[in-house]
Scaffold this motif. Structure first.
Motif, PDB file in Angstrom:
ATOM      1  N   VAL A  88       0.816  -1.170   0.017  1.00  0.00           N
ATOM      2  CA  VAL A  88      -0.076  -0.238   0.089  1.00  0.00           C
ATOM      3  C   VAL A  88       0.745   1.222   0.015  1.00  0.00           C
ATOM      4  CG1 VAL A  88      -0.355   0.318   2.604  1.00  0.00           C
ATOM      5  CG2 VAL A  88      -1.914   1.092   1.160  1.00  0.00           C
ATOM      6  N   VAL A  89       0.367   2.306  -0.635  1.00  0.00           N
ATOM      7  CA  VAL A  89       0.975   3.604  -0.594  1.00  0.00           C
ATOM      8  C   VAL A  89      -0.135   4.703  -0.009  1.00  0.00           C
ATOM      9  CG1 VAL A  89       1.927   5.505  -1.889  1.00  0.00           C
ATOM     10  CG2 VAL A  89       2.483   3.062  -2.406  1.00  0.00           C
ATOM     11  N   LEU A  90       0.284   5.411   1.205  1.00  0.00           N
ATOM     12  CA  LEU A  90      -0.662   6.308   1.934  1.00  0.00           C
ATOM     13  C   LEU A  90      -0.093   7.721   1.505  1.00  0.00           C
ATOM     14  CD1 LEU A  90      -1.098   5.083   5.302  1.00  0.00           C
ATOM     15  CD2 LEU A  90      -2.644   4.471   3.085  1.00  0.00           C
ATOM     16  N   VAL A  91      -0.810   8.654   1.012  1.00  0.00           N
ATOM     17  CA  VAL A  91      -0.288   9.882   0.619  1.00  0.00           C
ATOM     18  C   VAL A  91      -1.106  10.960   1.516  1.00  0.00           C
ATOM     19  CG1 VAL A  91       0.171  11.514  -1.200  1.00  0.00           C
ATOM     20  CG2 VAL A  91       0.182   9.075  -1.663  1.00  0.00           C
ATOM     21  N   GLU A  92      -0.391  11.754   2.228  1.00  0.00           N
ATOM     22  CA  GLU A  92      -0.779  12.821   2.911  1.00  0.00           C
ATOM     23  C   GLU A  92      -1.040  14.069   2.141  1.00  0.00           C
ATOM     24  OE1 GLU A  92      -2.088  12.585   6.132  1.00  0.00           O
ATOM     25  OE2 GLU A  92      -1.589  10.592   6.755  1.00  0.00           O
ATOM     26  N   PRO A  93      -1.841  14.991   2.851  1.00  0.00           N
ATOM     27  CA  PRO A  93      -2.050  16.327   2.012  1.00  0.00           C
ATOM     28  C   PRO A  93      -0.747  17.212   1.828  1.00  0.00           C
ATOM     29  CG  PRO A  93      -3.531  15.969   3.434  1.00  0.00           C
ATOM     30  CD  PRO A  93      -2.873  14.904   3.786  1.00  0.00           C
ATOM     31  N   SER A  94       0.208  16.977   2.537  1.00  0.00           N
ATOM     32  CA  SER A  94       1.607  17.247   2.535  1.00  0.00           C
ATOM     33  C   SER A  94       2.328  16.856   1.561  1.00  0.00           C
ATOM     34  CB  SER A  94       2.306  17.196   3.921  1.00  0.00           C
ATOM     35  OG  SER A  94       2.570  15.830   4.194  1.00  0.00           O
ATOM     36  N   ASN A 132      -7.838  20.314   5.449  1.00  0.00           N
ATOM     37  CA  ASN A 132      -7.403  21.460   5.687  1.00  0.00           C
ATOM     38  C   ASN A 132      -6.675  21.292   7.177  1.00  0.00           C
ATOM     39  OD1 ASN A 132      -6.681  24.095   6.050  1.00  0.00           O
ATOM     40  ND2 ASN A 132      -8.749  24.850   5.625  1.00  0.00           N
ATOM     41  N   ALA A 133      -5.342  21.218   7.286  1.00  0.00           N
ATOM     42  CA  ALA A 133      -4.808  21.129   8.228  1.00  0.00           C
ATOM     43  C   ALA A 133      -4.903  22.485   8.871  1.00  0.00           C
ATOM     44  CB  ALA A 133      -3.279  20.810   8.163  1.00  0.00           C
TER      45      ALA A 133
END
Length: 119
Positions: A31-37, A118-119
């Motif tokens: 798996v690849v997880l991608v954060e908003p950053s 939206n952090a």
């Protein structure tokens, strides 16, 4: 089981405090997880550490829910707009977190997930 049904089961598990159980059941080894950053967590072990790190920051879990959920069955893609209310360690008041997660599935496993918030 449709991808929409899989996404609903996954979200129900997360919303009832079973985040890591859902992770183990539904996420692929590669798996690849991608954060908003733009930060990426590649592979289940790295992604697992990232999820455990998040949970380690939570003092109390209060509630959670699904705002919207959909799927494209032909392209094995789901999208869920979700929220949770938690109190983080060192904070006095609960915080409501909202995010959209877009998942690409392969069979019964999530291969790629990207988060938007939206952090």
């Amino acid at each position: 089981m449709s991808y929409l049904e899989k996404e609903k089961e996954l979200q129900t598990m997360v919303n009832t405090g079973q985040l890591m159980d859902a992770f183990e059941k539904f996420y692929a080894e590669d798996v690849v997880l991608v954060e908003p950053s733009g930060d990426k967590f590649v592979g289940k072990e790295e992604a697992r550490k990232h999820e455990i790190e998040f949970l380690g920051k939570v003092e109390a879990f209060h509630s959670a829910g699904i705002t919207k959920i959909t799927s494209n069955e032909e392209e094995a893609t789901t999208c869920a707009e979700v929220w949770m209310e938690v109190t983080f360690k060192g904070m006095d008041a609960p915080m409501k977190l909202e995010q959209v997660a877009v998942k690409q599935w392969e069979g019964d496993q999530v291969k790629h997930e990207r988060f938007y918030f939206n952090a």
